[in-house]
Design an enzyme around this catalytic site. Structure first.
Site, PDB file in Angstrom:
ATOM      1  N   GLU A  12       8.321 -11.663  10.738  1.00 53.52           N
ATOM      2  CA  GLU A  12       9.424 -11.225  10.362  1.00 53.52           C
ATOM      3  C   GLU A  12      10.898 -12.192  10.868  1.00 53.52           C
ATOM      4  OE1 GLU A  12      10.387  -7.466   9.825  1.00 53.52           O
ATOM      5  OE2 GLU A  12       8.383  -7.912   9.349  1.00 53.52           O
TER       6      GLU A  12
ATOM      7  N   LYS B 269       6.390   0.277  12.374  1.00 54.86           N
ATOM      8  CA  LYS B 269       5.569   1.235  11.547  1.00 54.86           C
ATOM      9  C   LYS B 269       4.900   1.921  11.804  1.00 54.86           C
ATOM     10  CE  LYS B 269       4.897  -3.467   9.032  1.00 54.86           C
ATOM     11  NZ  LYS B 269       3.981  -4.453   8.563  1.00 54.86           N
TER      12      LYS B 269
ATOM     13  N   ILE C 246       0.528  -1.284   0.202  1.00 56.40           N
ATOM     14  CA  ILE C 246      -0.270  -0.238  -0.104  1.00 56.40           C
ATOM     15  C   ILE C 246       0.784   0.949  -0.173  1.00 56.40           C
ATOM     16  CG2 ILE C 246      -1.653   1.195   1.318  1.00 56.40           C
ATOM     17  CD1 ILE C 246      -2.886  -0.941   2.173  1.00 56.40           C
TER      18      ILE C 246
ATOM     19  N   GLY D 296       6.392 -16.338   4.452  1.00 62.39           N
ATOM     20  CA  GLY D 296       7.206 -14.656   3.711  1.00 62.39           C
ATOM     21  C   GLY D 296       6.627 -14.171   4.908  1.00 62.39           C
TER      22      GLY D 296
HETATM   23  P1  NDP Z   1      14.563 -12.206   5.036  1.00 62.91           P
HETATM   24  O1  NDP Z   1      15.132 -13.085   5.706  1.00 62.91           O
HETATM   25  O2  NDP Z   1      13.640 -13.516   3.276  1.00 62.91           O
HETATM   26  O3  NDP Z   1      15.531 -12.294   3.065  1.00 62.91           O
HETATM   27  C1  NDP Z   1      16.823 -11.840   4.213  1.00 62.91           C
HETATM   28  C2  NDP Z   1      17.769 -11.946   2.930  1.00 62.91           C
HETATM   29  O4  NDP Z   1      19.314 -11.100   3.882  1.00 62.91           O
HETATM   30  C3  NDP Z   1      18.613 -13.840   3.382  1.00 62.91           C
HETATM   31  O5  NDP Z   1      18.688 -14.324   2.222  1.00 62.91           O
HETATM   32  C4  NDP Z   1      19.941 -12.915   4.083  1.00 62.91           C
HETATM   33  O6  NDP Z   1      20.808 -14.476   3.952  1.00 62.91           O
HETATM   34  C5  NDP Z   1      20.185 -11.674   3.718  1.00 62.91           C
HETATM   35  N1  NDP Z   1      20.932 -11.613   4.620  1.00 62.91           N
HETATM   36  C6  NDP Z   1      21.685 -11.753   5.707  1.00 62.91           C
HETATM   37  N2  NDP Z   1      22.772 -10.732   6.565  1.00 62.91           N
HETATM   38  C7  NDP Z   1      23.413 -10.261   4.751  1.00 62.91           C
HETATM   39  C8  NDP Z   1      25.040  -9.403   4.673  1.00 62.91           C
HETATM   40  N3  NDP Z   1      25.314  -9.657   5.708  1.00 62.91           N
HETATM   41  N4  NDP Z   1      24.994  -9.215   3.026  1.00 62.91           N
HETATM   42  C9  NDP Z   1      24.432  -9.360   2.576  1.00 62.91           C
HETATM   43  N5  NDP Z   1      22.889 -10.165   2.835  1.00 62.91           N
HETATM   44  C10 NDP Z   1      22.707 -10.722   3.962  1.00 62.91           C
HETATM   45  O7  NDP Z   1      14.160 -11.133   4.492  1.00 62.91           O
HETATM   46  P2  NDP Z   1      12.525 -10.528   4.315  1.00 62.91           P
HETATM   47  O8  NDP Z   1      12.654 -10.295   2.846  1.00 62.91           O
HETATM   48  O9  NDP Z   1      11.577 -11.104   5.056  1.00 62.91           O
HETATM   49  O10 NDP Z   1      12.472  -8.811   4.582  1.00 62.91           O
HETATM   50  C11 NDP Z   1      14.027  -7.962   4.891  1.00 62.91           C
HETATM   51  C12 NDP Z   1      13.613  -6.621   5.093  1.00 62.91           C
HETATM   52  O11 NDP Z   1      11.772  -6.265   4.633  1.00 62.91           O
HETATM   53  C13 NDP Z   1      13.371  -6.665   6.767  1.00 62.91           C
HETATM   54  O12 NDP Z   1      13.724  -4.953   7.071  1.00 62.91           O
HETATM   55  C14 NDP Z   1      11.713  -6.908   6.914  1.00 62.91           C
HETATM   56  O13 NDP Z   1      11.067  -6.485   8.397  1.00 62.91           O
HETATM   57  C15 NDP Z   1      11.632  -6.217   5.916  1.00 62.91           C
HETATM   58  N6  NDP Z   1       9.844  -6.239   5.362  1.00 62.91           N
HETATM   59  C16 NDP Z   1       9.473  -7.424   4.983  1.00 62.91           C
HETATM   60  C17 NDP Z   1       8.182  -7.791   4.363  1.00 62.91           C
HETATM   61  C18 NDP Z   1       7.530  -9.372   4.339  1.00 62.91           C
HETATM   62  O14 NDP Z   1       6.886  -9.706   3.601  1.00 62.91           O
HETATM   63  N7  NDP Z   1       8.856 -10.081   3.808  1.00 62.91           N
HETATM   64  C19 NDP Z   1       7.365  -7.009   4.330  1.00 62.91           C
HETATM   65  C20 NDP Z   1       8.269  -5.165   4.456  1.00 62.91           C
HETATM   66  C21 NDP Z   1       8.795  -5.552   5.233  1.00 62.91           C
HETATM   67  P3  NDP Z   1      20.748 -15.751   5.070  1.00 62.91           P
HETATM   68  O15 NDP Z   1      19.107 -16.345   4.814  1.00 62.91           O
HETATM   69  O16 NDP Z   1      21.377 -16.318   4.531  1.00 62.91           O
HETATM   70  O17 NDP Z   1      20.073 -14.998   5.899  1.00 62.91           O
HETATM   71  N1  HSE Z   2       6.406  -9.123   9.345  1.00 64.30           N
HETATM   72  C1  HSE Z   2       5.891  -8.134   8.656  1.00 64.30           C
HETATM   73  C2  HSE Z   2       4.189  -8.316   8.783  1.00 64.30           C
HETATM   74  C3  HSE Z   2       5.676  -7.965   6.665  1.00 64.30           C
HETATM   75  O1  HSE Z   2       3.969  -9.247   8.816  1.00 64.30           O
HETATM   76  O2  HSE Z   2       3.586  -7.222   8.432  1.00 64.30           O
HETATM   77  C4  HSE Z   2       5.076  -6.802   6.022  1.00 64.30           C
HETATM   78  O3  HSE Z   2       6.001  -5.924   6.962  1.00 64.30           O
END
Ligand code: NDP
Ligand code: HSE
Length: 434
Positions: free
Chosen positions: A192, A207, A138, A189
């Site tokens: 957090e 947020k 959104i 997915g």
């Molecule tokens: P994930 O855990 O799925 O992805 C994070 C990735 O970053 C992993 O693949 C991890 O690797 C990698 N990583 C960790 N440390 C390093 C590093 N030092 N260098 C490079 N890569 C690294 O998280 P999300 O995608 O779910 O979330 C990412 C961000 O987005 C967070 O801040 C979250 O709060 C935010 N967010 C998430 C949402 C969601 O729906 N999931 C929605 C909105 C915001 P490894 O797994 O090997 O540790």
């Molecule tokens: N963990 C968060 C949620 C991801 O469930 O809303 C989106 O910010």
């Protein structure tokens, strides 16, 4: 020749990183058609570059070293999607020092360290985009910053954590256990890395910190947000709420009251007929009331790879336009006011749902209602379910408007009564006075 290419590097190839990369790759010609700009995904850094992410990226794009893109002079925008505080903060600050624009979905980082990050970005003349940090797909940041720029914001109410809304919906509609619903949200997915952030209201508070800052021009004040999660909500409370005509939602509320800004996150009972009570599953909704526009509401998926990727790419495009056309981007940080007051939770007024664990014997209700009366808390309705002579039964009371401080004092006293066998659960109730 005029420049028409913007290079992007992503740190974190997880859920959101994968969604972002997919949108950049699959919708590149659409974005080019709309903007005239080539957005090139030059590097993606992740600790694990062997895992199959379900999309094809050229081999030389992947690296295990985030510094390879932070220090790459060709990269214009660094997108931080790894999450957590450190080293994410160090990577962002280094990118900013290297005069790179930054896009992040990391609400935990922004809520707690954002004041420093935005100041550093301003000093270096770069942008920090954070559309994806609140309410997934959104575009609520754009709404507050641009669409409603002409309004004094009266109030913002949001369901802004997809995981907890998913859990509450599953518990309500399918009678699924809390732990099972959480596992499912993790599998999809949504959750957090530390799911207690979702279920204890921490993510919602992160947020809300961002929304309050935008709505009221105040600094990011995470520590001032009152927060309660959904872990104490039982199937029984959901059933009682339903009988009374309410849904239970984890609500984020920020509004001006009595000259102060309220910032609070807690489970809230919302009348069934309110639009926001119909927001189910991973969907989020944000209700914003402005003094000119009146009531507005925004609805969509609050988590997941593609919805969140959509918001990340929107920021990339916004910043890219600025780079190419030397326009002022709309994702810059907020100029904060230093003239504000935060309203203390104990001064907040609300209606309440109480579930007392009361002995099933004559005179109990009058003892409880006597204490409520002493604290100026007036009862709107009472339900007692079942009979257990000599045992305890749930006694549910709905109140009219009362002050939080009075409620806490009354409950403390009631919980000390010998006829009350367990701690009283209370949920704040929104909706009009009956
Ligand atoms: P994930 O855990 O799925 O992805 C994070 C990735 O970053 C992993 O693949 C991890 O690797 C990698 N990583 C960790 N440390 C390093 C590093 N030092 N260098 C490079 N890569 C690294 O998280 P999300 O995608 O779910 O979330 C990412 C961000 O987005 C967070 O801040 C979250 O709060 C935010 N967010 C998430 C949402 C969601 O729906 N999931 C929605 C909105 C915001 P490894 O797994 O090997 O540790
Ligand atoms: N963990 C968060 C949620 C991801 O469930 O809303 C989106 O910010």
């Amino acid at each position: 020749m005029a420049r028409d290419k913007v290079s992007v590097g992503i740190i974190g190839f997880g859920t959101v990183g994968t969604g972002t990369a997919r949108i950049m790759l699959e919708n590149s010609s659409l974005i080019k058609k709309r903007t005239g700009i080539d957005f090139v995904l030059k590097r993606i850094a992740d600790l694990d570059i062997k895992r199959d992410r379900g999309i094809n990226v050229p081999e030389n794009v992947l690296t295990t070293d985030a510094n390879a893109l932070i220090n790459d002079p060709d990269i214009d925008i660094v997108v931080e999607l790894m999450g957590g505080i450190r080293p994410a903060k160090d990577f962002i600050l280094q990118a900013i020092k290297n005069k790179k624009h930054v896009v992040t979905a990391n609400k935990a980082l922004l809520a707690t360290e954002g004041n420093e990050i935005f100041a550093e970005a301003e000093n270096n003349g770069v942008e920090v985009g954070f559309e994806a940090s609140v309410a997934g797909g959104i575009p609520i940041i754009k709404v507050l910053r641009e669409g409603l720029v002409a309004n004094n914001i009266v109030a913002v109410y949001g369901i802004i954590n997809g995981t907890s809304n998913y859990i509450l919906t599953k518990m309500t509609d399918e009678k699924v256990e809390f732990s099972e619903a959480l596992k499912e949200a993790q599998r999809l997915g949504y959750a957090e890395a530390d799911p207690t952030f979702d279920i204890e209201g921490i993510d919602t508070a992160h947020k809300l910190t961002i929304l309050s800052s935008l709505a009221y021009g105040i600094p990011l004040l995470y520590n001032e947000v009152y927060k309660e999660g959904i872990t104490n909500i039982t199937a029984q409370d959901i059933e009682f709420a339903s009988e009374l005509g309410y849904k239970i939602k984890l609500l984020a509320i920020t509004k001006l009251s009595d000259g102060g800004v309220e910032m609070r996150v807690h489970p809230t009972m919302i009348p069934n007929e309110y639009l926001i009570s119909k927001v189910d599953g991973v969907f989020n909704a944000v209700y914003v009331e402005g003094d000119a526009v009146g009531a507005t509401m925004y609805y969509g998926r609050g988590a997941g790879d593609m919805p969140t990727g959509s918001a990340v790419v929107a920021d990339i495009v916004d910043i890219g336009k600025k780079i190419i056309r030397s326009q002022k981007s709309e994702v810059r940080s907020q100029k904060e006011s230093s003239d504000f007051k935060i309203r203390k939770m104990e001064d907040v007024e609300s209606k309440y749902y109480f579930r007392f664990s009361a002995m099933d014997q004559p005179g109990v209700l009058s003892k409880i209602s006597g204490i409520l009366g002493n604290y100026n808390i007036s009862i709107a309705s009472v339900i007692q379910k079942g009979r257990r002579i000599g045992g305890s039964v749930p006694l549910v009371v709905l109140t009219h408007g009362a002050r939080e401080k009075d409620v806490l004092n009354a409950i403390r006293e009631i919980d000390n009564l010998p006829v009350v066998s367990d701690k009283t659960l209370f949920i704040r109730v929104e909706g009009k006075e009956e």
